[in-house]
Design a protein around this motif. Structure first.
Motif, PDB file in Angstrom:
ATOM      1  N   LYS A 188       0.732  -1.114   0.160  1.00 48.48           N
ATOM      2  CA  LYS A 188       0.026  -0.026   0.040  1.00 48.48           C
ATOM      3  C   LYS A 188       0.698   1.467   0.110  1.00 48.48           C
ATOM      4  O   LYS A 188       0.711   2.094  -0.630  1.00 48.48           O
ATOM      5  N   CYS A 189       1.923   1.225   0.730  1.00 52.14           N
ATOM      6  CA  CYS A 189       2.869   2.354   1.053  1.00 52.14           C
ATOM      7  C   CYS A 189       3.524   2.585  -0.506  1.00 52.14           C
ATOM      8  O   CYS A 189       3.442   3.786  -0.971  1.00 52.14           O
ATOM      9  N   ASN A 190       4.120   1.439  -0.955  1.00 51.56           N
ATOM     10  CA  ASN A 190       4.725   1.666  -2.410  1.00 51.56           C
ATOM     11  C   ASN A 190       3.661   2.001  -3.492  1.00 51.56           C
ATOM     12  O   ASN A 190       3.835   2.566  -4.345  1.00 51.56           O
ATOM     13  N   ALA A 191       2.367   1.748  -3.246  1.00 54.52           N
ATOM     14  CA  ALA A 191       1.232   2.220  -4.435  1.00 54.52           C
ATOM     15  C   ALA A 191       0.743   3.619  -4.003  1.00 54.52           C
ATOM     16  O   ALA A 191       0.158   4.116  -4.838  1.00 54.52           O
ATOM     17  N   GLY A 192       1.313   4.208  -3.160  1.00 55.28           N
ATOM     18  CA  GLY A 192       1.181   5.704  -3.004  1.00 55.28           C
ATOM     19  C   GLY A 192      -0.204   5.751  -2.190  1.00 55.28           C
ATOM     20  O   GLY A 192      -0.868   7.042  -2.446  1.00 55.28           O
ATOM     21  N   GLU A 193      -0.872   4.692  -1.368  1.00 51.31           N
ATOM     22  CA  GLU A 193      -2.248   4.908  -1.028  1.00 51.31           C
ATOM     23  C   GLU A 193      -2.215   5.480   0.307  1.00 51.31           C
ATOM     24  O   GLU A 193      -3.254   5.599   1.226  1.00 51.31           O
ATOM     25  N   LEU A 194      -0.932   5.785   1.009  1.00 46.83           N
ATOM     26  CA  LEU A 194      -0.996   6.399   2.309  1.00 46.83           C
ATOM     27  C   LEU A 194      -0.710   7.825   2.296  1.00 46.83           C
ATOM     28  O   LEU A 194       0.173   8.288   1.723  1.00 46.83           O
ATOM     29  N   LEU A 195      -1.526   8.576   3.209  1.00 51.58           N
ATOM     30  CA  LEU A 195      -1.095   9.950   3.131  1.00 51.58           C
ATOM     31  C   LEU A 195       0.034  10.042   3.918  1.00 51.58           C
ATOM     32  O   LEU A 195       0.743  11.224   3.868  1.00 51.58           O
ATOM     33  N   GLU A 196       0.168   9.407   4.953  1.00 49.37           N
ATOM     34  CA  GLU A 196       1.242   9.464   5.827  1.00 49.37           C
ATOM     35  C   GLU A 196       1.398   7.843   6.333  1.00 49.37           C
ATOM     36  O   GLU A 196       0.590   7.452   6.695  1.00 49.37           O
ATOM     37  N   TRP A 197       2.835   7.592   6.853  1.00 46.58           N
ATOM     38  CA  TRP A 197       2.783   6.335   7.607  1.00 46.58           C
ATOM     39  C   TRP A 197       4.217   6.572   8.491  1.00 46.58           C
ATOM     40  O   TRP A 197       4.970   7.461   8.213  1.00 46.58           O
ATOM     41  N   GLU A 198       4.238   5.662   9.655  1.00 46.61           N
ATOM     42  CA  GLU A 198       5.058   5.776  10.536  1.00 46.61           C
ATOM     43  C   GLU A 198       5.559   4.351  11.278  1.00 46.61           C
ATOM     44  O   GLU A 198       4.548   3.550  11.451  1.00 46.61           O
ATOM     45  N   GLU A 199       6.781   4.144  11.319  1.00 43.78           N
ATOM     46  CA  GLU A 199       7.098   3.025  12.076  1.00 43.78           C
ATOM     47  C   GLU A 199       6.995   3.643  13.771  1.00 43.78           C
ATOM     48  O   GLU A 199       7.897   3.934  14.161  1.00 43.78           O
ATOM     49  N   VAL A 200       6.048   3.484  14.128  1.00 43.64           N
ATOM     50  CA  VAL A 200       5.514   4.353  15.502  1.00 43.64           C
ATOM     51  C   VAL A 200       6.403   3.478  16.685  1.00 43.64           C
ATOM     52  O   VAL A 200       6.929   3.772  17.657  1.00 43.64           O
ATOM     53  N   TYR A 201       6.538   2.206  16.693  1.00 48.82           N
ATOM     54  CA  TYR A 201       7.086   1.315  17.647  1.00 48.82           C
ATOM     55  C   TYR A 201       8.159   0.304  16.440  1.00 48.82           C
ATOM     56  O   TYR A 201       7.735  -0.009  15.526  1.00 48.82           O
ATOM     57  N   SER A 202       9.010  -0.176  17.228  1.00 46.36           N
ATOM     58  CA  SER A 202      10.064  -0.841  16.289  1.00 46.36           C
ATOM     59  C   SER A 202       9.433  -2.085  15.497  1.00 46.36           C
ATOM     60  O   SER A 202       8.634  -2.873  16.344  1.00 46.36           O
ATOM     61  N   GLU A 203       9.426  -1.895  14.337  1.00 48.23           N
ATOM     62  CA  GLU A 203       8.645  -3.165  13.300  1.00 48.23           C
ATOM     63  C   GLU A 203       7.289  -3.100  13.461  1.00 48.23           C
ATOM     64  O   GLU A 203       6.795  -3.995  13.115  1.00 48.23           O
ATOM     65  N   THR A 204       6.664  -1.991  14.036  1.00 43.21           N
ATOM     66  CA  THR A 204       5.312  -1.838  14.006  1.00 43.21           C
ATOM     67  C   THR A 204       4.863  -0.556  13.207  1.00 43.21           C
ATOM     68  O   THR A 204       5.131   0.538  13.720  1.00 43.21           O
ATOM     69  N   ARG A 234      -5.033  -0.267  31.792  1.00 42.17           N
ATOM     70  CA  ARG A 234      -5.734  -0.810  30.494  1.00 42.17           C
ATOM     71  C   ARG A 234      -5.569  -2.299  30.302  1.00 42.17           C
ATOM     72  O   ARG A 234      -6.137  -2.859  29.409  1.00 42.17           O
ATOM     73  N   ASN A 235      -4.305  -2.744  30.589  1.00 44.70           N
ATOM     74  CA  ASN A 235      -4.026  -4.111  30.647  1.00 44.70           C
ATOM     75  C   ASN A 235      -3.881  -4.672  29.196  1.00 44.70           C
ATOM     76  O   ASN A 235      -4.351  -5.687  28.959  1.00 44.70           O
ATOM     77  N   THR A 236      -3.302  -3.630  28.316  1.00 46.85           N
ATOM     78  CA  THR A 236      -3.027  -4.315  26.975  1.00 46.85           C
ATOM     79  C   THR A 236      -1.469  -4.538  26.535  1.00 46.85           C
ATOM     80  O   THR A 236      -1.312  -4.873  25.626  1.00 46.85           O
ATOM     81  N   GLU A 237      -0.732  -4.184  27.440  1.00 51.28           N
ATOM     82  CA  GLU A 237       0.781  -4.392  27.285  1.00 51.28           C
ATOM     83  C   GLU A 237       1.425  -5.182  28.202  1.00 51.28           C
ATOM     84  O   GLU A 237       1.179  -5.448  29.362  1.00 51.28           O
ATOM     85  N   ASP A 238       2.423  -6.108  27.737  1.00 48.72           N
ATOM     86  CA  ASP A 238       3.297  -6.609  28.541  1.00 48.72           C
ATOM     87  C   ASP A 238       4.523  -5.643  29.119  1.00 48.72           C
ATOM     88  O   ASP A 238       4.400  -4.115  28.668  1.00 48.72           O
ATOM     89  N   ASP A 239       5.418  -6.155  29.912  1.00 51.47           N
ATOM     90  CA  ASP A 239       6.316  -5.297  30.457  1.00 51.47           C
ATOM     91  C   ASP A 239       7.279  -4.688  29.505  1.00 51.47           C
ATOM     92  O   ASP A 239       7.398  -3.528  29.537  1.00 51.47           O
ATOM     93  N   ALA A 240       7.537  -5.409  28.481  1.00 50.98           N
ATOM     94  CA  ALA A 240       8.537  -4.778  27.378  1.00 50.98           C
ATOM     95  C   ALA A 240       7.671  -3.618  26.735  1.00 50.98           C
ATOM     96  O   ALA A 240       8.352  -2.535  26.420  1.00 50.98           O
ATOM     97  N   THR A 241       6.697  -3.997  26.251  1.00 55.10           N
ATOM     98  CA  THR A 241       5.749  -2.911  25.394  1.00 55.10           C
ATOM     99  C   THR A 241       5.673  -1.767  26.365  1.00 55.10           C
ATOM    100  O   THR A 241       5.326  -0.594  25.673  1.00 55.10           O
ATOM    101  N   LEU A 242       5.224  -1.877  27.360  1.00 55.98           N
ATOM    102  CA  LEU A 242       4.789  -0.992  28.407  1.00 55.98           C
ATOM    103  C   LEU A 242       6.111  -0.239  28.637  1.00 55.98           C
ATOM    104  O   LEU A 242       5.778   1.277  28.556  1.00 55.98           O
ATOM    105  N   ASP A 243       6.943  -0.502  28.709  1.00 54.66           N
ATOM    106  CA  ASP A 243       8.519   0.327  29.033  1.00 54.66           C
ATOM    107  C   ASP A 243       8.590   1.173  27.761  1.00 54.66           C
ATOM    108  O   ASP A 243       8.971   2.247  27.838  1.00 54.66           O
ATOM    109  N   MET A 244       8.652   0.500  26.570  1.00 50.46           N
ATOM    110  CA  MET A 244       8.676   0.945  25.222  1.00 50.46           C
ATOM    111  C   MET A 244       7.771   2.354  25.122  1.00 50.46           C
ATOM    112  O   MET A 244       8.193   3.227  24.663  1.00 50.46           O
TER     113      MET A 244
END
Ligand code: ADP
Ligand code: 5GP
Length: 189
Positions: free
Chosen positions: A62-78, A137-147
């Protein structure tokens, strides 16, 4: 009617999603821009409602096809990105679009959309509140919470780049302040 855009950004855990959902329930002329993401779906989330959950290959396509107005690697590999098709669909139906994006994405969208947009930064009084809320919120493990908390500490300094800043301490008060701001912005010609 010319479509407008409301851009919400905040450090993770500040309450942005909660405020955005409440605003969408209150103001019928607003529609949420559903982003694409490579993050895994949380149990309470629905594909095509909260996000379009894609694998990395589809996202890159999608990114290469120019379908995104903006994009970001908000978290590592995400990756997260705003789909042009969402914005076009919402405006063509005579509604105003609401974005829930990270701080860098918020700055990018404001730069692209200029006066057609209102950018709002949601904040809390300090980072310890974010950690507490993310734990609750209980959605994160210790590593993603710290990140998330580490990134949030940097993002807290970015409020100067936004049109409006709201402190989300008392939730009802924050929602009502945002509602008034948005009503006033969309009623301006
Ligand atoms: P964000 O989208 O900014 O990451 P959420 O909207 O998911 O944040 O909120 C994080 C957690 O904090 C949620 O569990 C939410 O219910 C809670 N929350 C939101 N606003 C407040 C508030 N003013 N006071 C206490 N808890 C709040
Ligand atoms: P979450 O994983 O908590 O849903 O979102 C993490 C962060 O990514 C949040 O700050 C959210 O606003 C942001 N985000 C969601 N969609 C997009 C998008 O399309 N673009 C950008 N830049 N950030 C996004």
């Amino acid at each position: 009617m010319k479509g407008k855009a409301i851009i919400f950004s905040a450090p993770s855990g500040a309450g942005k999603t909660t405020i955005v959902h409440s605003l969408l329930d209150r103001l019928p002329f607003l529609r949420f821009s559903i982003s694409a993401t490579t993050r895994s779906k949380r149990p309470n989330e629905v594909d095509g409602k909260d996000y379009y959950f894609l694998d990395l290959e589809d996202f890159k396509e999608k990114c290469n096809a120019g379908e995104l107005l903006e994009w970001e690697e908000v978290y590592s590999e995400t990756f997260y990105g705003t789909l042009k098709s969402e914005v076009e669909r919402i405006w063509s139906q005579g509604n105003h679009v609401v974005f829930d994006v990270d701080v860098i994405g918020g700055k990018k969208l404001k730069h692209i959309l200029g006066d057609q947009s209102l950018s709002i930064f949601i904040k809390v009084k300090d980072v310890s509140v974010l950690r507490e809320r993310l734990k609750f919120r209980n959605t994160e493990d210790d590593a993603t919470l710290d990140m998330r908390v580490k990134k949030a500490a940097k993002e807290m300094k970015e409020e100067v780049h936004f049109d409006q800043v709201i402190v989300n301490d008392n939730l009802d008060l924050a929602i009502s302040e945002v509602e008034n701001m948005v009503k006033s912005f969309v009623s301006r010609s």
